[in-house]
Design an enzyme around this catalytic site. Structure first.
Site, PDB file in Angstrom:
ATOM      1  CB  SER A 113      62.147  52.464  71.300  1.00  0.00           C
ATOM      2  OG  SER A 113      62.165  51.899  70.018  1.00  0.00           O
ATOM      3  CD  GLU A 210      67.682  54.212  70.597  1.00  0.00           C
ATOM      4  OE1 GLU A 210      68.112  53.066  70.356  1.00  0.00           O
ATOM      5  OE2 GLU A 210      66.469  54.515  70.489  1.00  0.00           O
ATOM      6  CG  HIS A 280      66.543  49.307  70.701  1.00  0.00           C
ATOM      7  ND1 HIS A 280      66.549  50.636  70.299  1.00  0.00           N
ATOM      8  CD2 HIS A 280      65.244  48.918  70.683  1.00  0.00           C
ATOM      9  CE1 HIS A 280      65.305  51.018  70.044  1.00  0.00           C
ATOM     10  NE2 HIS A 280      64.503  50.001  70.266  1.00  0.00           N
TER      11      HIS A 280
END
Length: 311
Positions: A113, A210, A280
């Protein structure tokens, strides 16, 4: 190995690992509970002071977070560094890291992330293979999925990872075969590296993408930026991970996230697989960034050709 790429040493039972918070502050108690997962793997855990600090939305001031990460890399007793959580703030400490020391003391660095910015910076400036994997805050949400737990196994012995249609609902956005070192991570953070000294290098790379909570028009904006910066056409291929909660909210008339992604990836014309449980997602498939792999769009497989760690 390509010049400058370094594999960190593997872990063994009894090793000490550090947990630090280089971005946002998190749930300290939850992360402490989650550290038991690492202890069950036979590791000793050292908790960083940043897990107790709050500075606005950050886990302490930039200098404090950077100093703790530098200290963990410099400490010979710490064999791996796990990030407590993402959120925001990793990019703020990139100029404060000691990349020469990181290169001289290679060890496992694990997160995803917002940590994508640090993966890009460490990969570019220190040449170290790092790991895109579930953080401690993810492990605090209950008993981890077996596939998520299995991902830690690659840290204890050199493994050649493979994912195919038997593991996930993979789809080929573009067919063909591509070879390259894995780069990338969170799309928002990759776009934020552009124009900085830590800009993501996609040349001849397999690029992982992502994200979470970004509407399709925002994904479009970021992919358009990467495209116009030449980052998509420079890639050898693509792995498309999970894009959770990326449906339209503000705009009633909209493309879907999948349509936006397919538009840009197909325009790049490089072999590409979508549908990987990376990001995620539950489960979370952990992968070594910087390691060489083969993507086969026709067979629907991603096969790593070298492990992320060395004996």
């Amino acid at each position: 190995m390509e010049h400058g790429m370094i594999r960190p040493p593997q872990l063994k039972a009894g090793d000490t690992v550090g947990i630090t918070a280089p971005a946002s502050c998190g749930d300290r108690e939850g992360i402490l509970r989650a550290s038991a997962v690492l202890e069950r793997l036979g590791l000793k855990v050292r908790i960083g002071e940043t897990l107790s600090l709050k500075h606005g939305y950050l886990a302490g001031e930039d200098e404090v977070r950077a100093a703790e990460l530098n200290a963990m890399f410099a400490d010979d007793e710490i064999r791996a560094v796990f990030c407590a959580r993402g959120g925001y703030g990793s990019g703020r400490i990139a100029p404060l890291l000691d990349y020469e020391a990181i290169r001289a003391n290679p060890k496992i660095f694990w997160g995803y992330s917002d940590i994508t910015f640090l993966h890009a910076a460490i990969g570019r400036r220190a040449g170290l293979i790092t790991f895109h994997g579930a953080m401690l805050v993810c492990l605090a949400e209950g008993e981890p999925h077996p596939v998520t737990l299995e991902g830690f196994g690659q840290l204890f012995e050199p493994k050649l990872l493979r994912v195919g249609r038997e593991d996930a609902p993979l789809a080929a956005l573009v067919g063909g075969t591509a070879y390259g070192r894995l780069a990338g991570g969170n799309l928002t953070l990759l776009a934020s590296t552009l124009g900085t000294p830590y800009e993501i290098d996609t040349r001849g790379r397999i690029v992982l993408l992502e994200d979470i909570g970004e509407e399709p028009y925002r994904l479009d904006r970021m992919l358009n930026q990467l495209q116009q910066a030449g980052k998509l056409s420079a890639a050898a291929g693509f792995l498309i991970g999970d894009f959770r909660d990326c449906g339209p909210v503000k705009r009633r008339e909209s493309f879907t996230a999948a349509e936006v992604i397919a538009h840009y990836i197909r325009a790049a014309g490089r072999p590409a697989l979508s549908g990987l449980p990376i990001g995620h997602s539950v489960p979370h498939f952990a992968v070594p960034l910087g390691a060489l792999l083969k993507v086969d769009g026709d067979e629907g497989t991603a096969q790593w050709l070298e492990p992320g760690v060395r004996p």
